[in-house]
Write a protein that holds these residues in place. Structure first.
Motif, PDB file in Angstrom:
ATOM      1  N   ALA A 129       0.825  -1.207   0.000  1.00 41.12           N
ATOM      2  CA  ALA A 129       0.000   0.000   0.000  1.00 41.12           C
ATOM      3  C   ALA A 129       0.861   1.259   0.000  1.00 41.12           C
ATOM      4  O   ALA A 129       0.446   2.302  -0.509  1.00 41.12           O
ATOM      5  N   PHE A 142       0.633  12.929   2.339  1.00 37.70           N
ATOM      6  CA  PHE A 142       0.308  12.511   3.699  1.00 37.70           C
ATOM      7  C   PHE A 142      -0.427  11.188   3.728  1.00 37.70           C
ATOM      8  O   PHE A 142      -0.302  10.409   4.673  1.00 37.70           O
ATOM      9  N   GLN A 143      -1.221  10.911   2.668  1.00 35.63           N
ATOM     10  CA  GLN A 143      -1.851   9.598   2.607  1.00 35.63           C
ATOM     11  C   GLN A 143      -0.772   8.529   2.505  1.00 35.63           C
ATOM     12  O   GLN A 143      -0.856   7.468   3.116  1.00 35.63           O
ATOM     13  N   LEU A 157       1.735   5.739  -4.737  1.00 38.86           N
ATOM     14  CA  LEU A 157       2.453   6.474  -5.783  1.00 38.86           C
ATOM     15  C   LEU A 157       1.662   6.520  -7.083  1.00 38.86           C
ATOM     16  O   LEU A 157       1.966   7.308  -7.968  1.00 38.86           O
ATOM     17  N   TRP A 160      -0.452  17.927  -0.964  1.00 40.09           N
ATOM     18  CA  TRP A 160      -0.394  17.706   0.490  1.00 40.09           C
ATOM     19  C   TRP A 160      -1.111  16.418   0.844  1.00 40.09           C
ATOM     20  O   TRP A 160      -0.615  15.575   1.583  1.00 40.09           O
ATOM     21  N   LYS A 161      -2.335  16.279   0.284  1.00 41.87           N
ATOM     22  CA  LYS A 161      -3.128  15.107   0.640  1.00 41.87           C
ATOM     23  C   LYS A 161      -2.465  13.825   0.164  1.00 41.87           C
ATOM     24  O   LYS A 161      -2.384  12.850   0.883  1.00 41.87           O
ATOM     25  N   SER A 197       0.702   7.980   5.837  1.00 43.09           N
ATOM     26  CA  SER A 197      -0.195   7.187   6.677  1.00 43.09           C
ATOM     27  C   SER A 197      -0.129   5.710   6.312  1.00 43.09           C
ATOM     28  O   SER A 197      -0.093   4.844   7.195  1.00 43.09           O
ATOM     29  N   ASN A 198      -0.111   5.413   5.017  1.00 46.05           N
ATOM     30  CA  ASN A 198      -0.012   4.006   4.599  1.00 46.05           C
ATOM     31  C   ASN A 198       1.271   3.386   5.134  1.00 46.05           C
ATOM     32  O   ASN A 198       1.296   2.231   5.573  1.00 46.05           O
ATOM     33  N   TYR A 204       3.577   1.626  -1.684  1.00 43.39           N
ATOM     34  CA  TYR A 204       3.922   1.831  -3.098  1.00 43.39           C
ATOM     35  C   TYR A 204       2.698   2.267  -3.886  1.00 43.39           C
ATOM     36  O   TYR A 204       2.772   3.147  -4.742  1.00 43.39           O
ATOM     37  N   ALA A 205       1.557   1.602  -3.606  1.00 42.84           N
ATOM     38  CA  ALA A 205       0.356   1.858  -4.402  1.00 42.84           C
ATOM     39  C   ALA A 205      -0.067   3.323  -4.328  1.00 42.84           C
ATOM     40  O   ALA A 205      -0.674   3.849  -5.249  1.00 42.84           O
ATOM     41  N   GLN A 253       0.872   2.732   8.821  1.00 46.16           N
ATOM     42  CA  GLN A 253       0.037   1.546   9.046  1.00 46.16           C
ATOM     43  C   GLN A 253       0.844   0.279   8.819  1.00 46.16           C
ATOM     44  O   GLN A 253       0.735  -0.688   9.566  1.00 46.16           O
ATOM     45  N   THR A 255      -1.603   7.144  -7.289  1.00 43.65           N
ATOM     46  CA  THR A 255      -2.851   7.901  -7.209  1.00 43.65           C
ATOM     47  C   THR A 255      -2.759   9.239  -7.927  1.00 43.65           C
ATOM     48  O   THR A 255      -1.693   9.805  -8.128  1.00 43.65           O
ATOM     49  N   LEU A 263       4.890  12.688  11.471  1.00 42.41           N
ATOM     50  CA  LEU A 263       4.127  11.590  12.063  1.00 42.41           C
ATOM     51  C   LEU A 263       4.956  10.333  11.951  1.00 42.41           C
ATOM     52  O   LEU A 263       5.172   9.827  10.859  1.00 42.41           O
TER      53      LEU A 263
END
Lengths: 985, 504
Positions: B53, B115-116, B58, B111-112, B119-120, B55-56, B123, B60, B166
């Motif tokens: 996730a 940061f996503q 990248l 930014w989004k 977060s991945n 890598y994935a 996780q 988006t 984070l």
């Protein structure tokens, strides 16, 4: 074990009814007022299902025992009871009344007399609904009930948005639920309006509480017709006509557009696009994409029965070709209803509604027709489609031509039930209600090339199917008893379980030939095939009860309680309790009212209650693992892409029902010799709503939102409904009626730093802001004060960079010398201050004429499409012709410009309107010849005229609760003109 | 008998009606959704999926498509907005003119997206230890997650400056965590965090992977990223040492490919030049960047084919944004092979024998071109086979040259610089002396990495962004535009705790 024993004993006790000798009783029923005999009067042995009906001479025969009480009832007459005793001939004279407080009102899980109903319920007769040539009963309801605002849509096959006493929720759907013969649904496009007996709108908590959990937005009960014992009745209805746009906005023609665009480009330092003197084409795109749509409807119903079996069968076919070329909708509806009485204490029955519909969808091309350049032709002489490269708008006629989107649905809605009356006054009912549908859709896009901005390189076929099965299993007990002639109690208790399951499947493949018989997945390039499926399951369980106590037919106290559980919510939050309490007082029954004649009947009512909503979907699963839609292609060209999973959904662990608490008081009356009836009410309700809180991206929630109960919305208002019925002569009757609702919608509190901005225009700008002290979704925009005419004027006031003479002046409201978001003002909202309906009609000899009107007042709309510019789009004629320019320094409209304007009060217009919904003129042939009871011809105009100050296409703009009233996607209001015929045998 | 029929019927009915009540009625298993339960952690393959996730992300739209193009490329002097003059692409005119504001979409999406990604990665780092898999595998998986987390933070610190750091999963119900997510950490500390992540990753990551795992982060990739990060912080010795490791084959067989033009074509995927690429594969399942190539595709083009005598041919087309600027086109030295490999102009014949007859704009990004004839093509413009090259040897040599120059090692600087120039068909550099060499290396970076989303950040770190971009006609304001604004929607979501960058 012990409880079962008790039950047994109770049942046995109940069976000690007299089994004494039965004898034949006969008689004649007449009308008290004029002595004429009454055929079709129901004669029932009280406490059983046994009965008969008076024949054409008003004569009846029945087997009864001396203890039996015979009930004589007929619509429009006061019910009478007669004890058989020693008589063998019982003649009865029934007194006619305009049923008012004795009218039977369907309430949740039962029926009560109007005098006993403590809640605010408006009943609309099925005949009034069937008279409107519209698809759904919800649309026909517009203007007929106080407290109900219907926002129409022009698209064939669509249902309108309905708001009962204002919007309560911020995020959830605002539409009420419809209960069709016990089955809860939100989509009533499958109901044939001619099959409806009556609709009851449950408007306040006291009436809604028995549906507790889904009732937050109101409940509309629909009762369908069923057969009656007696002669077979055949009814045939048909109408045919056409539909067209009511009004369209005038756009600039090719010449004006060319000049405007060249001027706008010059401001940005670009070369002119057109030479206005050598324009070859002048296309009116609205004309090219629209047409007069054909409408027709055929309906046949057959009903009848004996004292053991009744039946009702209807078949209907409805066609509505919309005003967009190729957009067709058609529907077949069949209805079957039977009930059987194998013994006098048992009744079995079923209701089945079968609906088959087909929708030939076309994209809503009115947006593109609005923006498309008139200088481009639909097609060039050589067949190529017209386009303008500098304008990123698709040729709308080509779009319609290349769209193949067919959606079919088959739906089965109905119930099976059994009722038992083991003891006098006690009814046990068990029913299984279901709603099952199957969809299938085919969407094919052929390969085509118009230019690089409108093309499809490879043909694409998507086939999808969906199915759903929603059932409710409900069991209830109803007990009615009168003690000592003065105390009447009515108790209902029951429980229900529901399951709603749906699933869908789609397959997509590319490179399929452009022949409709080859639109199958196998005909395409299978290496490009994708497929997917999804589904959802919700379950609910509920226990409910209602008790009504009436003293001396004058005072009624009622209370209801319901406990609901839903699978939608997390563990420990699944259950909610909903309740209500109310009272009524029939003032005219009091002794001090006996000597006055002004008031025929008066009822005062008041109630208080709490109901809820579980419309926020899928909060039940706290954190589920998300399988990402992107796989990752490790291993290069010969590798296999790998799946990726993560946690990216945060749910509120306390999510539960959205409650609404409120009270209602009202006065219902009948005065002036029973000619004027009225209903005045006041309501006040508060909802604690969920809003989606925006989380910072750093938290890692993929959609950056979590639902949390954080906003309170209050709706309060006054409803007034008045109806006048009178006759000038025996063959000349008329009626005038109207209702008006004043509703005040206010957001009472919003938690902390919530930014409830909405109404996105799709270009980065938002126009609504929901805050405390203002209605939901209020417009929040810059204030305009005219236009700048000289550079000096610009330099003297705060302005945005790049402002030129001819641009709008924005006010620096907070006086800080710069223009920023702090200068936005609240400019009204789409919530109307009041809405009203007026209807009137005349029946004179064989002619009948009626008019229905509806209107809104005090609301605003935002003309979003006017401000949406992507560069070189077409422009409204009025704005282009009156624009400011150096040659026209007195122009009243802003200068030619390709830039995106800020949201401002320039685009906020009054949304008030008054529309004549229906005008009908009918002629009924005298009945002397043929076997028909009646034959009527009529002509109807639907929405012929609308009076409004709004310059856009329609002031009725449905949308989500925080984004209503913004005209972005145009679908003009349509008018229909029809001719119809009505035959009854 | 008749007497009792009533009885019986009623009894039976009552019994049926008092049906069984199912205790679990309100707890059905959710359809089509995996739930956190033992089943997720029981399957060892899921450990790898958590890291996949990272890598994935990248692939988006927010991470690698239109908005990233706006922020990193259109802002520079190498590229213009493109497309038709009236077509704004929502905000690309603002990116081109450097008039963007905190509400600009591109700024918000970058930014989004990043940061996503963070977060991945968090996780993955939190959940991989819960699996029952060999410790080696766990360590490797966590190292991959750290590499990617460092990459995402590198994007964030270059773009926005001080950002919240984070280092673990945020619990939305914990106020301390929420506070962390809303507190901006100074730039030096962000860089320190990036370096720490990379160092930990370097210690564990393997030099290479078996063929099915090609594309995962290697030791070389982590060293390359750390070298670039060091360059941005002016840690020249560190940058020099790290790039030497790569150039000297200490962490794998990396080198410059002889033909520059093939680097961005399908034949050049995962070559010896590549240290880290975003892997993309057209087809099913979706495993390609969403719309990387189509926004840069030729707009309004008409093509013909060599030998077809002007007959209409179809070729990869798109929206026409991010067009190479005239300034870039004119600045190449005579004989530089890279110009033709980077920029395709009207009239050019492309490598697959397609001739561009006309188009809406004079020039387009050749590195984003996909050949329908000679490369994998499924008909889907929006998800093409093109890998996005993030770190490659051309840049490593130039980092090496710049670091060497700053350390006074002129000979090594010239050697590395010439390696790149010679590959591009140019002669050795004529520059001598510290200052001249620096300018020569900076110039070389522009041409070597043209249209690879590096120029704007490069100019800012070199300290000459204002001077160069204003000369180009953009509204670069010193002291303000070196950083992009913090998205306004993020400031609102934080309740005002996130502070804005100066000047916005």
């Amino acid at each position: 074990m012990k409880s079962k024993l008790l039950l047994l004993l109770m049942l046995i006790a109940g069976f000690t009814s007299a089994w004494a000798q039965q004898k034949t009783v006969t008689g004649t029923v007449t009308d008290n007022a004029d002595g004429t005999t009454l055929p079709g009067v129901n004669v029932l042995i009280q406490g059983t299902f046994t009965g008969t009906v008076t024949d054409v001479n008003g004569f009846y025969t029945i087997q009864a025992a001396p203890d039996d009480v015979l009930e004589f009832s007929f619509i429009g007459y006061e019910k009478q009871e007669q004890l058989v005793g020693s008589q063998s001939v019982i003649n009865v004279a029934l007194s006619p009344v305009t049923t008012f407080l004795d009218e039977v009102i369907v309430v949740g899980y039962g029926q009560l007399l109007k005098s006993q109903v403590v809640g605010a319920i408006t009943k609309v007769d099925g005949g009034k609904i069937a008279r409107e040539p519209v698809l759904t009963a919800a649309q026909a309801l517009q203007g007929k009930s106080a407290g109900v605002q219907v926002i129409s849509t022009g698209k064939p096959g669509d249902q309108p948005q309905v708001r009962v006493r204002g919007i309560t929720s911020v995020t959830a759907d605002g539409n009420p639920i419809y209960v069709v013969d016990g089955m809860i649904t939100t989509d009533i496009t499958n109901i044939n309006n001619s099959d409806i007996q009556s609709m009851e709108v449950l408007k306040d908590a006291a009436s809604q509480a028995i549906y507790g959990s889904r009732a937050g937005n109101g409940v509309i009960l629909i009762t369908t017709k069923s057969g009656k014992a007696g002669k077979m009745k055949v009814n045939f209805d048909s109408y045919v006509g056409f539909r067209q746009m009511t009004n369209k906005v005038k756009m600039a023609d090719a010449n004006l557009y060319a000049n405007y665009t060249n001027e706008a480009r010059a401001y940005d330092g670009q070369n002119p696009l057109f030479d206005p003197d050598t324009l070859k084409y002048n296309t009116d795109w609205f004309d090219e994409v629209s047409r007069s749509g054909l409408m027709n409807n055929y309906n046949l119903s057959i009903s009848g029965g004996s004292d053991k079996i009744t039946y009702y069968f209807s078949a209907g076919y409805f066609v509505d070709n919309g005003i967009i070329e190729g957009n067709d909708y058609s529907r077949y509806v069949f209805r079957l209803a039977n009930d059987f009485k194998p013994a006098d204490f048992i009744k079995l029955g079923y209701n089945l509604n079968i609906n088959v519909s087909k929708n030939d969808n076309k994209p809503n091309v009115f947006d593109d027709a609005y923006r498309m350049a008139p200088t481009a032709p639909v097609q060039y002489p050589n067949g190529d489609w017209g386009y303008l490269q500098a304008l990123s708008v698709a040729n709308p006629v080509a779009q319609l031509h290349y769209t193949n989107d067919i959606f079919k649905q088959q739906r089965l809605l109905g119930n099976v039930y059994a009722e038992l009356k083991p003891v006098d006054g006690l009814t046990l009912r068990s029913s299984f209600n279901f709603d099952r549908y199957n969809n299938d859709g085919t969407n094919y896009l052929p390969e085509y090339f118009i230019w690089s901005g409108q093309k499809n390189d490879i043909s694409d076929l998507t086939i999808s199917t969906g199915k759903g099965f929603y059932w409710i299993f409900d069991n209830n007990v109803n007990y009615t008893k009168t003690f000592a002639l003065r105390h009447q109690i009515n108790v209902t208790a029951g429980y229900s379980a529901e399951q709603d399951k749906y699933s869908s499947l789609y397959g997509n493949v590319k490179d399929v030939p452009d022949q409709s018989n080859l639109w199958y997945i196998g005909q395409g390039d299978l290496t490009t095939a994708t497929s997917g499926s999804s589904g959802n399951l919700y379950t609910r369980a509920a226990v409910y009860g209602r008790a009504t106590y009436t003293f001396s037919s004058r005072y009624t106290l009622s209370g209801s309680l319901r406990r609901d559980g839903s699978s939608n919510f997390p563990v420990n939050e699944k259950w909610g309790t909903f309740w209500s309490a109310g009272a009524t007082w029939i003032v005219t029954q009091e002794s001090f009212m006996e000597n006055q004649t002004f008031f025929d009947e008066i009822k005062l009512r008041g109630s208080y209650g709490k109901i809820g909503q579980d419309n926020i979907r899928n909060l039940g699963v706290l954190t589920g693992v998300t399988i990402l839609s992107n796989y990752y292609a490790f291993g290069g060209q010969s590798g296999t892409p790998q799946q990726a999973i993560t946690f990216d959904q945060i749910k509120d662990a306390q999510a539960t029902w959205e409650p609404t608490t409120g009270y209602d008081i009202g006065l219902e009356f009948l005065i002036l010799n029973r000619r004027l009836r009225g209903d005045i009410g006041y309501y006040n309700k508060l909802s604690n709503n969920y809003v989606s809180i925006t989380l910072p991206s750093a938290v890692g929630d993929a959609d950056r939102t979590v639902f949390s109960q954080a906003a309170d919305v209050r709706n309060k208002g006054v409803e007034i409904a008045l109806n006048w019925n009178d006759k000038i002569a025996d063959d000349f009757t008329y009626f005038v009626g109207g209702n008006i609702t004043f509703n005040n919608n206010n957001v009472e509190s919003v938690d902390g730093n919530l930014q409830l901005r909405g109404g996105s225009l799709g270009n980065g700008e938002i126009v609504t802001y929901t805050v405390e002290g203002e209605p939901i979704g209020s417009f929040w925009v810059y204030q305009t004060e005219g236009i700048y005419r000289t550079q000096e004027e610009i330099d003297a006031t705060p302005h945005f960079t790049g402002t030129k003479p001819g641009d709008l002046i924005y006010a620096d409201v907070n006086g800080d010398g710069t223009l920023s978001e702090l200068d936005r003002v609240f400019a009204g909202s789409y919530q109307p201050k009041f809405y009203y309906g007026i209807s009137a009609g005349i029946n004179w000899k064989q002619l009948d004429f009626s008019v229905d009107c509806y209107g809104n007042g005090g609301n605003k709309v935002y003309n979003g499409k006017k401000g949406l510019r992507f560069g070189n789009d077409n422009i409204e004629e009025e704005r282009a012709a009156n624009r400011w320019s150096p040659d026209n320094p007195n122009g009243t409209e802003p200068r030619a410009s390709n830039s995106i304007p800020k949201p401002s009060t320039y685009f906020v217009e009054s949304g008030s309107f008054f529309r004549i919904n229906n005008v009908t003129l009918g002629y009924t042939l005298p009945l002397t010849k043929w076997k028909m009871n009646s034959l009527r011809f009529y002509v109807t105009a639907q929405n012929p005229v609308i009076f409004t100050n709004y310059s856009g296409f329609t002031p009725e703009l449905p949308g989500s609760n925080t984004s209503s009233g913004i005209e972005l996607n145009i679908y003009p209001v349509t008018s229909a003109y029809l001719f119809g015929i009505n035959v009854q045998f | 008998m008749k007497k009792y029929i009533r009885f019986i019927i009623v009894l039976v009915a009552t019994a049926l009606v008092m049906g069984a009540c199912d205790k679990d009625w309100l707890d059905p298993a959710p359809e089509n959704q995996l739930v956190t339960s033992d089943s997720t952690f029981a399957d060892p393959a899921n450990a790898t999926r958590f890291v996949n996730a990272c890598y994935a992300n990248l692939l988006t739209w927010e991470q690698s498509a239109f908005s990233w193009m706006g922020v990193a490329s259109i802002t520079s002097d190498d590229a213009d907005k493109g497309s038709d003059p009236g077509d704004l692409g929502a905000d690309k005119d603002q990116m081109d003119a450097i008039t963007y504001t905190p509400t600009t979409i591109s700024v918000t999406e970058v930014w989004k997206g990043n940061f996503q990604g963070v977060s991945n990665c968090n996780q993955a780092l939190a959940n991989v230890p819960k699996f029952d898999i060999p410790q080696d595998l766990k360590n490797r998986l966590m190292a991959e997650a750290k590499f990617l987390r460092a990459y995402y933070y590198f994007n964030l610190v270059r773009t926005y400056g001080a950002v919240p750091v984070l280092d673990q999963v945020i619990d939305a119900d914990n106020p301390a965590d929420i506070n962390k997510a809303n507190t901006r950490v100074p730039v030096e500390e962000v860089y320190a965090f990036i370096e720490q992540n990379l160092n930990e990753a370097i210690a564990v990551l393997p030099v290479s992977y078996p063929a099915p795992e090609l594309g995962r982060a290697t030791k070389g990739a982590a060293i390359a990223l750390l070298a670039k990060v060091s360059m941005y912080q002016k840690k020249w010795q560190q940058a020099f040492d790290l790039t030497n490791q790569i150039i000297n084959y200490e962490v794998g067989n990396y080198g410059l490919v002889p033909d520059y033009a093939t680097i961005w074509r399908e034949v050049g995927e995962n070559s010896i030049e590549a240290l880290f690429e975003i892997q993309a594969r057209a087809g099913i399942p979706i495993a390609a960047v969403q719309q990387y190539c189509s926004p840069q595709g030729i707009r309004g083009g008409k093509f013909s084919f060599v030998g077809n005598n002007g007959r209409d041919t179809s070729a990869f087309t798109g929206w026409g944004f991010n067009t190479p600027s005239l300034d870039l086109f004119n600045s190449y030295e005579p004989g530089d092979l890279r110009r033709k490999a980077t920029i395709m102009s009207i009239g050019d014949t492309l490598f697959d024998n397609v001739i561009i007859d006309t188009a809406a704009n004079p020039r387009y990004n050749y590195k984003a071109y996909v050949s329908k004839y000679e490369e994998s093509w499924t008909g889907n413009d929006d998800r093409t086979n093109k890998n996005v090259r993030l770190l490659r040897m051309g840049e490593i040599y130039l980092i090496n040259a710049e670091a060497a120059n700053e350390l006074g090692n002129t000979a090594k600087a010239i050697a590395s610089l010439n390696a790149v120039r010679n590959r591009a068909g140019l002669g050795d550099t004529q520059a001598a002396g510290h200052e001249e060499l620096r300018q020569a290396i900076w110039r070389e970076r522009r041409f070597e990495l043209a249209m690879e989303y590096d120029r704007f950040y490069d100019l800012v770190r070199q300290g000459r962004a204002g001077q160069v971009l204003r000369a180009h006609g953009k509204n670069f304001v010193d002291g303000k535009n070196e950083l992009f604004p913090i998205p306004q929607s993020e400031i609102y979501a934080s309740g005002g705790k996130l502070t804005q960058n100066p000047g916005y």
